[in-house]
Design a protein around this motif. Structure first.
Motif, short mmCIF file in Angstrom:
data_model
loop_
_atom_site.label_atom_id
_atom_site.label_comp_id
_atom_site.label_asym_id
_atom_site.label_seq_id
_atom_site.Cartn_x
_atom_site.Cartn_y
_atom_site.Cartn_z
N ALA A 206 -2.29 5.08 -13.22
CA ALA A 206 -1.75 6.43 -13.11
C ALA A 206 -1.07 6.65 -11.77
N LEU A 207 -1.45 5.86 -10.76
CA LEU A 207 -0.90 6.04 -9.40
C LEU A 207 0.27 5.11 -9.11
N TYR A 208 0.22 3.89 -9.65
CA TYR A 208 1.23 2.89 -9.29
C TYR A 208 2.24 2.62 -10.40
N GLY A 209 2.10 3.30 -11.54
CA GLY A 209 3.03 3.07 -12.64
C GLY A 209 4.08 4.15 -12.77
N GLY B 247 1.79 -4.42 -5.81
CA GLY B 247 2.34 -3.55 -6.84
C GLY B 247 1.74 -3.84 -8.21
N LEU B 248 2.18 -3.05 -9.18
CA LEU B 248 1.66 -3.19 -10.54
C LEU B 248 2.01 -4.54 -11.14
N SER B 249 3.22 -5.02 -10.87
CA SER B 249 3.63 -6.32 -11.39
C SER B 249 2.74 -7.43 -10.85
N GLY B 250 2.44 -7.39 -9.56
CA GLY B 250 1.55 -8.39 -8.98
C GLY B 250 0.16 -8.34 -9.57
N LEU C 107 -7.81 12.11 -1.02
CA LEU C 107 -8.07 10.68 -0.82
C LEU C 107 -6.83 9.89 -1.20
N VAL C 108 -6.18 9.30 -0.23
CA VAL C 108 -4.95 8.55 -0.52
C VAL C 108 -5.27 7.36 -1.42
N LYS C 109 -4.29 6.99 -2.26
CA LYS C 109 -4.55 5.99 -3.30
C LYS C 109 -4.97 4.64 -2.72
N GLU C 110 -4.53 4.32 -1.51
CA GLU C 110 -4.89 3.04 -0.91
C GLU C 110 -6.37 2.94 -0.58
N LYS C 111 -7.08 4.07 -0.54
CA LYS C 111 -8.50 4.06 -0.17
C LYS C 111 -9.44 4.35 -1.34
N HIS C 112 -8.90 4.38 -2.55
CA HIS C 112 -9.77 4.70 -3.70
C HIS C 112 -10.88 3.67 -3.88
N TRP C 113 -10.57 2.41 -3.58
CA TRP C 113 -11.59 1.37 -3.75
C TRP C 113 -12.79 1.62 -2.85
N MET D 39 -7.30 0.10 -14.71
CA MET D 39 -7.83 1.44 -14.97
C MET D 39 -7.75 2.37 -13.75
N PRO D 40 -8.20 1.94 -12.56
CA PRO D 40 -8.18 2.88 -11.43
C PRO D 40 -6.81 3.03 -10.76
N VAL D 41 -5.79 2.26 -11.19
CA VAL D 41 -4.54 2.26 -10.43
C VAL D 41 -3.30 2.63 -11.24
#
Length: 455
Positions: free
Chosen positions: A36-39, A163-166, A244-250, A32-34
């Motif tokens: 839109a950003l990693y796909g 990545g998304l696959s992982g 906020l860069v995607k790597e820091k959303h968590w 859910m949180p990723v």
């Protein structure tokens, strides 16, 4: 016996099944949180298909939730749970190997086909005593909430490094771990809990849908998960736009979700002290509406979005935790399984519709349009609650009944209804059980004397 009242076996059941449920839900939520950003590298990627991919599991879950529960009555709980986890793992691997968004949607739909919620809860009921069942269900519920919080933490971290696959490969591994727990740690039931407590009865579903109080709650969980899924189509992209860069959303999601658990405590205390669940329920709705309004109005301010996310999860946590208990309070005695079947179906259908509507609204209207649509739906839910009754604080019991024929069952039911503290009673000949809803003046020994049950 431990102070909690749970036996050693019941503790083992509670925590092992909670782990299975939590691992599966974590696998569903991590995307859910990723996504839109990693796909964005997937062919066919668009806001509409983002939403469909996030919510696709909800459609197959909604369609198969009740049938899988009924199947668990026929072939056993464990085979259904293991089969569902196998399907979940297969769907995860399909999504992991997809090079188009359509392949991810298909994989998510296969994940949802492993609809094991009803079977897991029924197995928990089979393996626990009636007086301890509520505690076991509460442990499972807490674990589901924790799995969502953990998904908000783990999902972005895993997506960043693998990545998304992982991420999807990890969800498949979680399903395999769930299978190991079911086989190694969950005891085999030697009896089944009464059907009315666990699995939906198809003949009773229409009655559940026609009940005005239950309808409000089913509509509520539909809207709640629709809004949750729709918001996570737009929110990750909005956070990137706000700086906020995607790597820091968590770093934002996880503390906000945990902080919201503490903020919802005053709502719970107020509801209990004032004995006005309806009012606190409506306060939680207003909190979520304020959060959505903040997201819509201040989408470029990271500070405002952070406050809005904290408020959103505060309202969400309270509503998500209180809705199942309200279903149990409002449902007719002896029909909790059917009431929860309709409730769960509504929940998963809401997730699917949220993905569709969120993706479509984002494509046509942008993030602000998604938040405004969600706000309108929450307002509709608030209006629905105006006719909601304030639930009476009653406990439920399921007791064995030494009953031989229909006339004896009717006599027992009448005598039980006349006991002090009994609000509702029914004796089911086929199941040889009595279902009761009672208040604080109820004496369990008197009821067992009527039913011919051992003290």
């Amino acid at each position: 016996m431990a102070a909690s009242g749970l036996s050693g076996t019941e503790k083992k059941v509670a925590f092992s099944l909670a782990s299975v449920f939590g691992l599966r839900m974590m696998g569903l939520f991590m995307i859910m949180p990723v996504f839109a950003l990693y796909g964005q590298h997937l062919s066919g990627f668009s806001p509409l298909w983002i939403g469909i991919a996030i919510g696709a599991y909800g459609l197959t879950q909604a369609l198969l939730q009740i049938p899988m529960g009924i199947l668990s009555d026929k072939i056993g709980r464990k085979p259904v749970i293991l089969g569902g986890l196998v399907l979940f793992a297969i769907g995860s691997l399909i999504a992991a190997n997809a090079d188009s968004i359509y392949g991810v949607v298909f994989g998510r739909a296969v994940q949802g086909m492993g609809a094991i919620a009803a079977a897991v809860l029924a197995l928990a009921a089979d393996l626990t005593r009636d007086e301890q069942r509520t505690k076991v269900m509460a442990i499972i519920g807490i674990c589901i909430g924790f799995s969502f919080a953990l998904a908000l933490l783990v999902g972005p971290i895993v997506a960043q490094h693998l990545g998304l696959s992982g991420l999807f490969i990890l969800t498949a591994a979680l399903a395999v771990l769930g299978m190991v727990i079911v086989q190694a740690l969950v005891p085999n039931p030697i009896y089944q809990a009464p059907r009315g407590d666990t699995v939906a009865a198809p003949a009773r579903l229409r009655r559940m849908l026609a009940d005005p109080q239950l309808f409000r709650l089913d509509a509520g969980i539909f809207i709640l998960h629709l809004v949750l899924t729709a918001v996570f189509v737009a929110l990750p992209l909005d956070l990137v736009d706000a700086g906020l860069v995607k790597e820091k959303h968590w770093m934002l999601y996880f503390p906000a979700f945990i902080g919201a658990f503490f903020l919802m405590v005053p709502l719970i205390i107020i509801g209990v002290k004032k004995k006005n669940t309806k009012a606190t329920f409506q306060i939680a709705l207003v909190i979520m509406m304020l959060a959505l309004a903040g997201m819509a109005l201040f989408s470029h301010s990271l500070t405002a979005l952070s406050i809005a996310i904290l408020l959103f999860f505060t309202g969400f946590n309270y509503l998500e935790a209180s809705l199942p208990s309200l279903i149990a309070k409002f449902c007719p005695v002896g029909e909790k399984g059917s009431a929860m079947g309709v409730y769960s179906t509504s929940q998963f259908l809401g997730a699917f519709c949220g993905g569709m509507l969120g993706g479509g609204a984002y494509q046509l209207l942008g993030a602000q349009g998604v938040f405004e649509l969600a706000l309108g739906l929450m307002l509709l839910w608030l209006l629905l609650t105006l006719g909601m009754a304030n639930p009476v604080m009653l406990k439920s019991y399921t007791l064995a009944a030494q009953v031989a024929d229909k006339s004896q069952a009717q006599v027992m039911a009448t005598r039980l209804s006349q006991l002090p503290g009994v609000a509702e009673a029914i004796v089911v000949l086929e199941e040889k059980v009595a279902y009761l809803k009672v208040d604080e003046y109820f004496d369990l020994r008197q009821a067992r004397a009527v039913l011919g049950s051992p003290n």
